[in-house]
Enzyme design. Structure first.
Site, PDB file in Angstrom:
ATOM      1  N   TRP A 140      49.508  27.721  48.815  1.00 55.45           N
ATOM      2  CA  TRP A 140      48.722  27.707  47.563  1.00 55.45           C
ATOM      3  C   TRP A 140      49.624  27.528  46.361  1.00 55.45           C
ATOM      4  O   TRP A 140      49.254  26.847  45.398  1.00 55.45           O
ATOM      5  CB  TRP A 140      47.846  28.953  47.452  1.00 55.45           C
TER       6      TRP A 140
ATOM      7  N   ASP B 186      47.694  33.645  40.473  1.00 50.72           N
ATOM      8  CA  ASP B 186      46.570  33.306  41.345  1.00 50.72           C
ATOM      9  C   ASP B 186      46.343  34.515  42.255  1.00 50.72           C
ATOM     10  O   ASP B 186      47.158  34.789  43.134  1.00 50.72           O
ATOM     11  CB  ASP B 186      46.922  32.052  42.167  1.00 50.72           C
TER      12      ASP B 186
ATOM     13  N   LYS C 263      36.768  35.541  48.527  1.00 52.31           N
ATOM     14  CA  LYS C 263      37.516  36.382  49.462  1.00 52.31           C
ATOM     15  C   LYS C 263      37.190  37.864  49.243  1.00 52.31           C
ATOM     16  O   LYS C 263      36.740  38.526  50.153  1.00 52.31           O
ATOM     17  CB  LYS C 263      39.012  36.104  49.347  1.00 52.31           C
TER      18      LYS C 263
HETATM   19  C1  PLP Z   1      41.542  30.385  48.963  1.00 49.80           C
HETATM   20  C2  PLP Z   1      42.637  30.280  47.975  1.00 49.80           C
HETATM   21  C3  PLP Z   1      42.677  29.257  47.023  1.00 49.80           C
HETATM   22  C4  PLP Z   1      41.679  28.120  46.996  1.00 49.80           C
HETATM   23  O1  PLP Z   1      40.483  28.535  46.480  1.00 49.80           O
HETATM   24  P1  PLP Z   1      39.264  27.509  46.281  1.00 49.80           P
HETATM   25  O2  PLP Z   1      38.280  28.401  45.594  1.00 49.80           O
HETATM   26  O3  PLP Z   1      38.864  27.034  47.623  1.00 49.80           O
HETATM   27  O4  PLP Z   1      39.737  26.417  45.406  1.00 49.80           O
HETATM   28  C5  PLP Z   1      43.706  29.279  46.102  1.00 49.80           C
HETATM   29  N1  PLP Z   1      44.635  30.226  46.109  1.00 49.80           N
HETATM   30  C6  PLP Z   1      44.640  31.227  47.008  1.00 49.80           C
HETATM   31  C7  PLP Z   1      45.704  32.265  46.983  1.00 49.80           C
HETATM   32  C8  PLP Z   1      43.635  31.284  47.979  1.00 49.80           C
HETATM   33  O5  PLP Z   1      43.632  32.271  48.887  1.00 49.80           O
END
Ligand code: PLP
Length: 365
Positions: free
Chosen positions: A106, A176, A200
């Site tokens: 990511w 993030d 999540k």
């Molecule tokens: C799942 C995830 C993403 C991507 O998220 P989307 O909503 O599918 O764009 C980005 N960063 C992390 C750390 C993730 O776990």
């Protein structure tokens, strides 16, 4: 073996488990929301009923995370992935660079988007050790003049998590937190921006939450299309265009559920207990199960491991699936096994998995 009434133990990495109580409440309210004779999905996003849902979700989010007044909270769309572009678009200016700490796929994806907007570089990376660890960062690793420092707080695919965050001084820190948002209390003051897709730890997919310090917003590029400028979301209370109304409603319900659990302290101790069941099964297996992450970088949200040999690993995953354990296959890019133990995964599920692991080891070694 004891399962929930849905007959599954959901360890999906995202979208992932939602609290059963929240799903049941949504089911009850589905066709007639608060006596309106309509589903929440059928309400105008300009109606008082929906505005209350929307504003309550924002208020609850601020309260649970103890967000100080000098921050804005906005709801966005396009997932965390759109934030990979919006962040440099808004905050990466001509005469500054952006520093990225590389701890997994990511971080790589976030970094990749910067090239369209300006100059960015790697502050540190744990790629050489297959992203098993979180690098140590000191003030010499970045420039006091940088536009911002970006990190990924929890690495969903490799199963590592920051245990303490770096102090970036005057340089804005952007995180993030898609896969560990609200899994524990944090000091928001350490960050200038936090963002996360909801799917999540917070709700269904479709809504992305961002917390942005007002002083960082002031520095944002003003010359942007409306939908790509954070200021639009701030000025219009995230109601500039039609928001993902059902996802916001569900997010609000998940936040109520977190409150009912006892807030983030209770959630955090629950998460520690849950992860411990599974890590103990790995650590006490004499090498039958091998954890991917270095112990001091282990994630409490995504537990990554391999089974001794590939043949046995296949058998493990097949038998686990038969027993109702869902989502234990590692990410397609790395293989192996991964148990995602987000907030809504109950301790019983983690205990059941650890017993299954011990059982499987006994029968196969
Ligand atoms: C799942 C995830 C993403 C991507 O998220 P989307 O909503 O599918 O764009 C980005 N960063 C992390 C750390 C993730 O776990």
């Amino acid at each position: 073996m004891k399962k929930n009434f849905r007959n599954t133990y959901n360890f999906n990495a995202g979208p992932s488990a939602l609290p059963t109580a929240v799903l049941e409440k949504a089911q009850q309210e589905l066709t007639n929301f608060q006596g309106t004779g309509m589903s929440v999905m059928e309400l105008s996003h300009r109606s008082k009923t929906f505005e209350d849902v929307h504003n309550e979700a924002i208020t609850r989010f601020k309260k649970l995370y103890a967000i100080p007044d000098d921050y804005e909270v906005v709801f966005l769309q396009g997932g965390a992935s759109l934030q990979f572009s919006m962040i440099p678009m808004n905050f990466l200016t001509q005469d500054h660079k952006a520093g990225y700490i590389m701890t997994g796929s990511w971080s790589e994806k976030a970094f990749k988007e910067t090239k369209f907007f300006g100059e960015a570089y790697h502050i540190a990376s744990s790629k050489e050790d297959q992203y098993r660890s979180i690098p140590e960062i000191s003030a010499n690793d970045f420039d006091a003049n940088d536009a911002y420092v970006h990190l990924t707080s929890n690495n969903t695919i490799y199963g590592t998590q920051w245990q303490a965050f770096p102090d970036t001084g005057q340089v804005p820190l952007i995180a993030d937190m898609s896969s560990d948002i609200m899994s524990k209390a944090i000091d928001i003051n350490n960050f200038d921006m936090i963002y996360a897709g909801a799917q999540k730890n917070l709700g269904p997919s479709g809504v992305t939450v961002a917390i942005i310090r007002k002083s960082l917003l002031k520095k944002a590029n003003k010359n942007l299309p409306s939908m790509l400028s954070y200021q639009t979301y701030v000025d219009k209370n995230s109601l500039y265009n039609t928001p993902p109304t059902f996802a916001i409603y569900m997010l609000g319900e998940v936040l109520k559920w977190i409150e009912l659990q006892g807030g983030l302290e209770a959630i955090a101790s629950n998460n520690e207990e849950k992860a411990k069941y599974i890590y103990d099964a790995i650590d006490n297996s004499n090498g039958f199960y091998v954890g991917h992450a270095e112990k001091n970088s282990r994630s409490l949200m995504n537990i990554t491991f391999r089974v001794q040999n590939e043949e046995l690993e296949k058998k493990f995953l097949a038998e686990a699936a038969e027993e109702g354990f869902v989502g234990l296959n590692g990410h397609r890019s790395v293989g192996g096994c991964r148990a995602s133990t987000y907030n809504a995964v109950p301790p019983e599920a983690c205990l059941a998995l650890s017993e299954f692991m011990k059982d499987f080891q006994q029968k196969n070694s």
